[in-house]
Design a protein around this motif. Structure first.
Motif, PDB file in Angstrom:
ATOM      1  N   GLY A   1       4.482   6.390  -3.783  1.00  0.00           N
ATOM      2  CA  GLY A   1       4.834   6.614  -2.385  1.00  0.00           C
ATOM      3  C   GLY A   1       5.888   7.669  -2.157  1.00  0.00           C
TER       4      GLY A   1
ATOM      5  N   LYS B   1       5.185  11.267   5.602  1.00  0.00           N
ATOM      6  CA  LYS B   1       5.933  10.240   6.347  1.00  0.00           C
ATOM      7  C   LYS B   1       5.433  10.218   7.789  1.00  0.00           C
ATOM      8  CE  LYS B   1       9.360   8.721   3.570  1.00  0.00           C
ATOM      9  NZ  LYS B   1       8.653   9.117   2.353  1.00  0.00           N
TER      10      LYS B   1
ATOM     11  N   THR C   1       0.504   4.528  -4.559  1.00  0.00           N
ATOM     12  CA  THR C   1      -0.093   5.833  -4.839  1.00  0.00           C
ATOM     13  C   THR C   1       0.418   6.302  -6.188  1.00  0.00           C
ATOM     14  OG1 THR C   1       1.708   6.954  -3.725  1.00  0.00           O
ATOM     15  CG2 THR C   1      -0.229   6.460  -2.408  1.00  0.00           C
TER      16      THR C   1
ATOM     17  N   THR D   1       0.831  -1.210   0.000  1.00  0.00           N
ATOM     18  CA  THR D   1       0.000   0.000   0.000  1.00  0.00           C
ATOM     19  C   THR D   1       0.861   1.253   0.000  1.00  0.00           C
ATOM     20  OG1 THR D   1      -0.132  -0.255   2.389  1.00  0.00           O
ATOM     21  CG2 THR D   1      -2.047  -0.954   1.118  1.00  0.00           C
ATOM     22  N   ARG D   2       2.029   1.173   0.598  1.00  0.00           N
ATOM     23  CA  ARG D   2       2.868   2.371   0.662  1.00  0.00           C
ATOM     24  C   ARG D   2       3.356   2.816  -0.701  1.00  0.00           C
ATOM     25  NH1 ARG D   2       7.252   1.790   5.273  1.00  0.00           N
ATOM     26  NH2 ARG D   2       8.149   3.522   4.148  1.00  0.00           N
ATOM     27  N   ILE D   3       3.496   1.868  -1.614  1.00  0.00           N
ATOM     28  CA  ILE D   3       3.952   2.279  -2.952  1.00  0.00           C
ATOM     29  C   ILE D   3       2.793   2.295  -3.948  1.00  0.00           C
ATOM     30  CG2 ILE D   3       6.345   1.578  -2.679  1.00  0.00           C
ATOM     31  CD1 ILE D   3       5.522  -0.972  -4.292  1.00  0.00           C
TER      32      ILE D   3
ATOM     33  N   ASP E   1       4.312  10.937  -0.319  1.00  0.00           N
ATOM     34  CA  ASP E   1       3.379  10.680   0.774  1.00  0.00           C
ATOM     35  C   ASP E   1       3.893  11.277   2.081  1.00  0.00           C
ATOM     36  OD1 ASP E   1       1.959   9.373  -1.015  1.00  0.00           O
ATOM     37  OD2 ASP E   1       2.040   7.394  -0.073  1.00  0.00           O
TER      38      ASP E   1
END
Lengths: 315, 196
Positions: free
Chosen positions: A217, A222, A213, A209-211, A220
């Motif tokens: 990522g 932090k 977007t 999920t962190r990458i 994003d």
């Protein structure tokens, strides 16, 4: 004449070589260690710490020396050497105890039913050959049925029944089934700790999920204490490795590539032998190909070309 | 700069073997001086050990090129041969195609070799075989892949494609090669900005 004064002063000067304690000192000459189990004398401890420690140490060393001098000795150029006995003190284990292996499905079943584990010998007695043979593997007994020179065929067998193939298929099936069971056991053991599995799953999902977007990522927000995502680091040979070794590895790779005919283009056979077969066939058949040549060799009369040209003149 | 991994060497060797076959061993195991393959910025260089050792001391961003560039790895991991490898391919090529003088220019402009331009071809060249293209004066022009085997070419009409072009030397280079002292063969007109 009273010598008690002199004796007392002498005793004070040279302390006794015997150490008297309430609880005797534990001496382990194997490790050259002395353990003093006596409680600390609070008075002398508070009065003068340095002196107290020194006297404790002196007693300990004295006890150790006394025990060393009782040991058998061996002569050496540097004087006599005491031979230390094997150590008595038990040292704690450096590594934690190994975890018990997870039970397989059969082991769990056997334990529940109280079935004893029997060790099956690797060798089996062969009545005909009168010797011990391998149960499986090279010349294994499990391949006997498919390797014997004559096999009984059941009455109701099909026309194309191949007893060797049937036996081999059955054996291969058993092996495949065993492998499948093994894989299932491994999977069951891995799922045994659901907490770990869940943790890994969550970490994987979080990393995804962190990458996931639009900026992969990059832009994003932090969070505090958020760790950088690290992939698997690639590892390469050093550049300054010996080139001779590298060439050797390359040659080995080449020979492997050549043997692997599926992946590389097959070399034409002409290269292996002096005779270029394709060219020779073309020459011998005057360019009509190997089939025509074969037909001619089988019987000259049946060939179309021969009749047409060869005997045409006699008509 | 680093040595190739096993997968990379496999990709390079299979591609080279398509052109020079078993002569590949002469590239790896050379009698004169030890040579090796090195990867730098996705490009594969064929370089002598001494030059490689000198190149080690150059920082990665500063190192433009070393030895002979053989080709590059695409982003999908496929290996593409560059025309710069032509010298070695021509030297060890197993199958060759010579084209007539009137076919040189069309080939050098990036067209396939048609049968009308075919001067000579190695006998028994199979289909889809890597071949090196020469002019009739035995100057290597480029390399390609055969569309038909030698036997099949006999029946074809003059406009049929014989060799699919893969890489070619531009005409400027040829002019240099024709000149008595080819001083600067580095001018590859079309791809010179991406070649190295």
């Amino acid at each position: 004449m009273d010598v008690s004064n002199i004796l007392a002063s002498h005793a004070a000067k040279y302390q006794s070589i015997t150490v008297e304690k309430e609880t005797p000192l534990e001496v382990d000459p194997g490790f050259l260690t002395v353990t003093d189990l006596n409680p600390i004398d609070e008075e002398s401890y508070n009065e003068n710490l340095e002196e107290h420690l020194q006297s404790l140490a002196r007693d300990g060393i004295q006890a150790l020396y006394a025990s060393l001098f009782t040991l058998p000795t061996r002569t050496s150029p540097d004087g006599p050497l005491a031979q230390l006995p094997p150590p008595k003190t038990q040292l704690p284990r450096a590594k934690p105890l190994p975890k018990p292996k997870p039970q397989t499905k059969w082991e769990a079943f056997a334990a529940a039913k109280g079935i004893q584990h029997k060790v099956r010998d690797r060798k089996e007695w062969d009545e005909e050959r009168q010797e011990w043979v391998n149960r499986w593997g090279r010349n294994g007994k499990n391949k006997q049925l498919e390797e014997q020179w004559i096999t009984e065929v059941p009455l109701n067998a099909d026309v194309d029944h191949d007893p060797r193939k049937a036996a081999r298929d059955a054996r291969k099936e058993r092996v495949a089934k065993n492998e499948k069971k093994h894989a299932q056991n491994v999977a069951r053991a891995a799922a045994a700790n659901p907490r770990d599995a869940r943790k890994q799953d969550i970490e994987k999902t979080l990393a995804t999920t962190r990458i996931s977007t639009a900026s992969m990522g990059k832009f994003d927000k932090k969070l505090d204490g958020e760790k950088k995502i690290r992939g698997v680091k690639r590892k390469f040979d050093p550049t300054e490795k010996s080139v001779a070794d590298e060439a050797k590895a390359s040659v080995a790779l080449l020979s492997r590539l050549e043997s692997d005919s599926k992946k590389t283009r097959r070399e034409p056979q002409a290269e292996e032998s002096v005779l270029n077969t394709r060219k020779a066939v073309r020459f011998a058949s005057k360019g009509r190909g190997g089939l025509a040549l074969g037909r001619e060799a089988a019987g000259g009369r049946s060939s179309r070309g021969g009749r047409g040209r060869g005997r045409g003149g006699k008509r | 700069m680093r040595p190739l991994t096993e997968e990379e060497s496999k990709a390079v060797f299979t591609k080279l073997a398509n052109y020079i076959g078993k002569n590949l061993i002469h590239l790896i195991d050379r009698q004169d001086e030890p040579y090796c393959f090195r990867l730098h910025k996705d490009r594969v260089y064929y370089v002598s050990e001494s030059s490689m050792r000198l190149g080690i001391s150059v920082a990665r961003p500063n190192l433009v090129s070393l030895g002979t560039c053989f080709g590059k790895f695409s982003k999908t991991g496929k290996f593409k041969l560059h025309v710069t490898a032509l010298d070695y391919l021509a030297q060890y090529a197993k199958y060759k195609v010579w084209i007539k003088p009137n076919g040189e220019m069309p080939f050098l402009y990036g067209n396939h070799v048609v049968k009308a331009h075919l001067g000579r071809i190695t006998e028994d060249t199979p289909e889809h075989q890597g071949v090196v293209v020469f002019s009739m004066k035995d100057i290597p022009l480029g390399f390609g892949v055969t569309a038909r085997s030698t036997v099949d070419t006999r029946k074809l009409d003059p406009t049929a494609i014989i060799v699919f072009h893969q890489a070619y030397v531009s005409s400027t280079v040829i002019r240099f090669l024709y000149s008595p002292t080819p001083s600067d063969v580095g001018e590859y007109l079309r791809d010179e900005d991406t070649l190295f």
